[in-house]
Design a protein around this motif. Structure first.
Motif, PDB file in Angstrom:
ATOM      1  N   GLU A  58       4.799   3.701   2.867  1.00 11.20           N
ATOM      2  CA  GLU A  58       4.420   2.462   2.185  1.00 11.20           C
ATOM      3  C   GLU A  58       4.440   1.309   3.171  1.00 11.20           C
ATOM      4  OE1 GLU A  58       5.603   1.630  -2.033  1.00 11.20           O
ATOM      5  OE2 GLU A  58       7.068   3.178  -1.603  1.00 11.20           O
ATOM      6  N   TYR A  59       3.609   0.347   2.873  1.00  7.61           N
ATOM      7  CA  TYR A  59       3.551  -0.872   3.661  1.00  7.61           C
ATOM      8  C   TYR A  59       3.631  -2.051   2.695  1.00  7.61           C
ATOM      9  CZ  TYR A  59       1.605  -4.689   6.407  1.00  7.61           C
ATOM     10  OH  TYR A  59       1.422  -5.896   7.018  1.00  7.61           O
ATOM     11  N   VAL A  60       4.484  -3.018   3.019  1.00  9.64           N
ATOM     12  CA  VAL A  60       4.583  -4.214   2.183  1.00  9.64           C
ATOM     13  C   VAL A  60       4.499  -5.446   3.057  1.00  9.64           C
ATOM     14  CG1 VAL A  60       6.007  -5.538   0.580  1.00  9.64           C
ATOM     15  CG2 VAL A  60       6.079  -3.058   0.516  1.00  9.64           C
ATOM     16  N   ARG A  94       3.003 -24.444   7.842  1.00  7.49           N
ATOM     17  CA  ARG A  94       2.577 -23.079   8.165  1.00  7.49           C
ATOM     18  C   ARG A  94       2.972 -22.107   7.037  1.00  7.49           C
ATOM     19  NH1 ARG A  94       6.823 -19.909   9.268  1.00  7.49           N
ATOM     20  NH2 ARG A  94       8.607 -21.115   9.878  1.00  7.49           N
ATOM     21  N   HIS A  95       2.281 -21.026   7.027  1.00 10.32           N
ATOM     22  CA  HIS A  95       2.546 -19.963   6.066  1.00 10.32           C
ATOM     23  C   HIS A  95       3.386 -18.888   6.747  1.00 10.32           C
ATOM     24  CE1 HIS A  95      -1.228 -20.861   3.459  1.00 10.32           C
ATOM     25  NE2 HIS A  95      -0.699 -21.949   3.962  1.00 10.32           N
ATOM     26  N   GLY A  96       4.489 -18.520   6.137  1.00  9.82           N
ATOM     27  CA  GLY A  96       5.264 -17.410   6.683  1.00  9.82           C
ATOM     28  C   GLY A  96       4.636 -16.078   6.294  1.00  9.82           C
ATOM     29  N   ARG A  97       4.792 -15.112   7.164  1.00  8.33           N
ATOM     30  CA  ARG A  97       4.279 -13.781   6.836  1.00  8.33           C
ATOM     31  C   ARG A  97       5.275 -12.741   7.337  1.00  8.33           C
ATOM     32  NH1 ARG A  97       1.330 -10.215   9.500  1.00  8.33           N
ATOM     33  NH2 ARG A  97       0.177  -8.645   8.338  1.00  8.33           N
ATOM     34  N   TYR A  98       5.790 -11.946   6.405  1.00  2.00           N
ATOM     35  CA  TYR A  98       6.809 -10.953   6.722  1.00  2.00           C
ATOM     36  C   TYR A  98       6.259  -9.579   6.389  1.00  2.00           C
ATOM     37  CZ  TYR A  98       9.090 -15.356   5.629  1.00  2.00           C
ATOM     38  OH  TYR A  98       9.407 -16.679   5.531  1.00  2.00           O
ATOM     39  N   GLU A  99       6.735  -8.571   7.086  1.00  2.00           N
ATOM     40  CA  GLU A  99       6.233  -7.248   6.734  1.00  2.00           C
ATOM     41  C   GLU A  99       7.277  -6.152   6.923  1.00  2.00           C
ATOM     42  OE1 GLU A  99       2.842  -6.316   9.107  1.00  2.00           O
ATOM     43  OE2 GLU A  99       3.962  -6.354  10.988  1.00  2.00           O
ATOM     44  N   SER A 100       7.010  -5.071   6.262  1.00  2.00           N
ATOM     45  CA  SER A 100       7.905  -3.918   6.313  1.00  2.00           C
ATOM     46  C   SER A 100       7.110  -2.661   5.979  1.00  2.00           C
ATOM     47  CB  SER A 100       9.045  -4.110   5.304  1.00  2.00           C
ATOM     48  OG  SER A 100       9.891  -2.993   5.288  1.00  2.00           O
ATOM     49  N   GLY A 109       0.837  -1.192   0.000  1.00  2.00           N
ATOM     50  CA  GLY A 109       0.000   0.000   0.000  1.00  2.00           C
ATOM     51  C   GLY A 109       0.870   1.239   0.000  1.00  2.00           C
ATOM     52  N   GLU A 110       0.447   2.273  -0.694  1.00  2.00           N
ATOM     53  CA  GLU A 110       1.227   3.493  -0.834  1.00  2.00           C
ATOM     54  C   GLU A 110       0.385   4.723  -0.522  1.00  2.00           C
ATOM     55  OE1 GLU A 110       1.942   3.592  -5.028  1.00  2.00           O
ATOM     56  OE2 GLU A 110       2.395   1.465  -5.133  1.00  2.00           O
ATOM     57  N   VAL A 111       0.947   5.665   0.191  1.00  2.00           N
ATOM     58  CA  VAL A 111       0.323   6.963   0.410  1.00  2.00           C
ATOM     59  C   VAL A 111       1.364   8.035   0.152  1.00  2.00           C
ATOM     60  CG1 VAL A 111      -0.928   8.438   2.033  1.00  2.00           C
ATOM     61  CG2 VAL A 111      -1.072   5.968   2.247  1.00  2.00           C
ATOM     62  N   GLY A 112       0.974   9.062  -0.552  1.00  2.00           N
ATOM     63  CA  GLY A 112       1.889  10.173  -0.790  1.00  2.00           C
ATOM     64  C   GLY A 112       1.141  11.480  -0.787  1.00  2.00           C
ATOM     65  N   TYR A 113       1.847  12.520  -0.415  1.00  2.00           N
ATOM     66  CA  TYR A 113       1.214  13.832  -0.398  1.00  2.00           C
ATOM     67  C   TYR A 113       2.292  14.885  -0.593  1.00  2.00           C
ATOM     68  CZ  TYR A 113      -1.320  17.926   1.249  1.00  2.00           C
ATOM     69  OH  TYR A 113      -1.892  19.165   1.349  1.00  2.00           O
ATOM     70  N   THR A 114       2.025  15.852  -1.445  1.00  2.00           N
ATOM     71  CA  THR A 114       2.957  16.971  -1.574  1.00  2.00           C
ATOM     72  C   THR A 114       2.205  18.276  -1.354  1.00  2.00           C
ATOM     73  OG1 THR A 114       2.585  17.325  -3.935  1.00  2.00           O
ATOM     74  CG2 THR A 114       4.330  15.798  -3.352  1.00  2.00           C
TER      75      THR A 114
END
Lengths: 381, 381, 381
Positions: free
Chosen positions: B253-255, B270-276, B239-244
């Protein structure tokens, strides 16, 4: 910003106000060398063979932006890539002529700072064994006394041919050069050059090595210290003399290296001292001369005086002779002393394209002989 | 077809009717980084050292032919060559804005699709650990609703940095991005950007790896899954958010990556789930702003508002701050979580040449610290 | 010298008097191949997989200086660099059309001397197994009888893909080609070409090897002699026939190699004899033809007859068929004979950019089958 294209030893572009200048090009140096050595050297070193190689295959992008900064991006497209000049230079720094930042030649030596497109011989002399060549650094440049005295000084981080220092020992060199260029007579191209340079260097991991072929890139490295260990500091000192008169150029340099080893407990470790020098003359038999560049204090610019005629090569001929000497006391090789006598002939197709022939006669330890006869095609575009 | 030469962040050429446009140039990013980490990290990983390196040394040839197709040919001249953009793009395909074919960036992420010449910091954020970067594929691009909504979708074959897939497992990725760019006020540069992207990927030979340094290219890869085996499928969502607003740019951003392993007989694996994620702000202290590009839905274009004055650098200053976070549950390293706080200052010589300084403060597992202070020379030509 | 920029299958520059011409550009050939072979071949060779690769990623700098000499500098930026043309050519040598010096193609064969940008198929035919390709040499070129007869002859030193011969065995090849090109009817593009070439070669260290894939660069080298040892001399002989009429091109070549081994004491060692040929036809369904180049005696120039229309690709279609055969008596592989039938379709975006599709049906030893379906993006810039 609109640009005009033109040819000037390569493809160039400039804006109408001259503030933007761009260049896109490169150089090809293609060599073949026929080598020969005394039989005893076959067993002491290795057998020697004739060799062909592309000596330099460089592309370069360079430019000046808005009259305020310049850049150069130059890569040698060899089997293993090498970066040549990779820097940005500021042209309008107060009190300075130039401030350079990046991968650039340390200010040491006359021949060392002359482009390989312009040196009269195919290879630099034996003094280049000590040449610091390019490193990552910052260099200041300033001229005094009506441009007659140039001072160059810089601090450098020792990096590899790709501009990197990934093992990261963080060692530095301080290198400076002072040059005196006196134009005695412009019309007769009479110029006297004197120069002095010094460098103090802390080699990576205490290792230092000096090695050199006999002015033939594909030959054997007859003179080599091997990896000297526990080196604390290396000091280089160099002296330069140059003189031009009309089509004649005379040039000589002397370089000495002092190697200071780390002290061992209770022992006074000796200091190594190595030296090298050369003396050379070049003469244009017809229609050419070497002009002194007062801005960079180099005896570099090749000026061909004959006007360009359609469908004709320029055809100027230059002949040269050089005597070169090196002595490495700490050599681990069977020899520590080498002398080269080089005879060269250059035929100029244009001021940047030429065919070269060099004959090198080598004497090792005043006893053993080696020779090379080498040819080069040089095109700068 | 006659062409006119001009300078516009590089050497460009265009025909009078504007249907042919050509560019020849490249970029130099030259870095030096001073690194530091807590002593305990020396033993857990390895000792860290200061490092200099040429980060990018690219040459590029690009163009538009007859207004109908475009191409890019971009090679990074590093020790091991890498291809960047290597594609052909069709500009006049019915119902589409663009159809691209070749080695190109997958449409995933805002920062990921912004050129390294234009991102406010020296390195991309920790979310780039999941960035699919360039692969061999076909991508369609189409804008709707007065250019406010952009849709990008492509299918890609996973290839190496040289665009090749010589081991040939034939695995593919499907990647899409939808972006909403709303210009609220042109004069005040007020723009809102929202974006969503997804990718489903079948990794080669069932192997998948995520690893990242602390936003310093020459640092240690503190966070690393190692080679995860028997991976059936990886799904990325971003997901992306930007504003100028005027000289201010905000961006976040979220990934998230879902790793689905192959089923083993009778067992529910099991399913791995990683985030940043990251959040950043950049602000031009003087004479500059970042403009939203509605055609590519990037917050990229650096516009320097001060008029060019002869013999002067532009001199605009940009400051930025970024907080970045990554969590890898399946890390084989002692750590699975890293946070970076980066402070950056950029000084613009022109819109494409700048000197950069970044300070990165890193916290591993909320306990151990590392830092880097790094500098870059950037020249685009 | 002021230059004007223009586009002509790449970025070009010329001076007003036409004596200086420069080109800066390159080519991208990006391939993907889907391969298939009979199961028995999996065990005899290895398993075959689909593959993508950048086939050529070349940059080139070329030019003519003052109407008197020309140069080319062409590097393939692959994982391991390769030099293509790297030469200087003299245009005004008395009694000659051209004297070339450097790394250049030996004058052997019609297809072999046609640029990879212009051959109708993605790969050259099986006869290319014997093609000497480029070496370091000197070549003379002269035309007689109103340009109808062209003679090319040269002596070459065998070098590697980087133009070097660092192991230095000093072996040479003498290669010559005589071509007869008769323009029967200019408006109908009716031309007859006949050619004959021969080469005598002393391979390095007595080693000689012939190997070839089935006209698919990423495939298996089904036919291979392995390293033949104690080879004294290789003689190549080749015959060429070509014919064009309007949009149709017919072409056939035959190549035979005689391998003479060194004599062993008292024994008459046999002479190996290998051969290969191909026959092909290409036809432009619309708006194109192949023009004979009388100066280089090649059936190369692709002329697209439809005028350029803004925002439109050219859109010409070319179809081709080729039958190709090779027989290597001394093959160390299980097979010594291969036949290929290739069908090709080319879609031209411009005269130098095209999308290509080739289907190759291969028969090994008249018994085993393999196939490939391959696609290429070609952009010349």
């Amino acid at each position: 910003v609109p640009l005009e294209a033109y040819w000037d030893e390569g493809l160039k572009f400039r804006s109408e106000d001259g503030l933007h200048v761009l260049g896109v090009g490169g150089r090809l140096h293609y060599d073949i060398a026929f080598l020969n050595q005394e039989e005893v050297l076959d067993s002491l070193f290795e057998e020697i063979t004739d060799k062909a190689e592309v000596r330099r295959a460089r592309i370069s992008f360079e430019g000046v932006y808005n009259g305020v900064f310049a850049y150069e991006f130059e890569v040698d497209l060899q089997e293993t890539l090498e970066y040549a000049d990779m820097y940005i230079a500021f042209l309008r720094v107060p009190y300075l002529d130039l401030l350079m930042l990046g991968h650039l030649r340390e200010p040491f030596g006359l021949e060392e700072n002359t482009s390989s497109n312009e040196i009269p011989f195919m290879e630099r002399s034996l003094t280049s064994a000590f040449g610091p060549s390019r490193n990552l650094g910052i260099m200041l440049q300033k001229h005094f006394w009506q441009n007659r005295v140039g001072v160059y000084t810089g601090v450098f981080r020792l990096v590899d041919d790709l501009g990197a220092d990934l093992e990261g020992e963080g060692n530095h060199a301080f290198t400076s050069r002072v040059a005196f260029g006196y134009v005695l007579d412009t019309t007769a191209n009479r110029v006297l050059h004197l120069g002095l340079a010094g460098s103090t260097r802390q080699p990576k991991g205490g290792l230092y090595e000096v090695e050199i072929e006999n002015e033939t890139n594909t030959s054997i490295r007859y003179i080599r210290t091997g990896k000297l260990e526990e080196v604390d500091r290396v000091k280089l000192i160099g002296g330069e003399v140059g003189y031009t008169q009309e089509a004649l150029t005379l040039q000589a340099e002397y370089v000495s290296a002092f190697v200071k080893f780390e002290e061992e407990a209770g022992l006074a470790k000796r200091h190594g001292r190595y030296e090298s020098y050369y003396i050379m003359a070049s003469y244009f038999l017809s229609g050419g001369l070497r002009k002194y560049d007062t801005d960079s204090n180099e005896l570099s610019d090749i000026v061909l005086t004959q006007k360009r005629q359609p469908f004709r090569v320029n055809g100027a001929w230059e002949v040269g002779v050089r005597y070169s000497y090196i002595n490495l006391i700490d050599s681990v090789q069977p020899f520590r002393q080498m002398q080269d006598l080089t005879l060269g002939v250059n035929w100029y197709l244009s001021s940047s394209a030429r065919l070269m022939m060099n004959y090198v006669f080598t004497k090792l330890q005043q006893e053993y002989n080696a020779q090379s006869l080498q040819f080069r095609i040089q095109v700068v575009f």
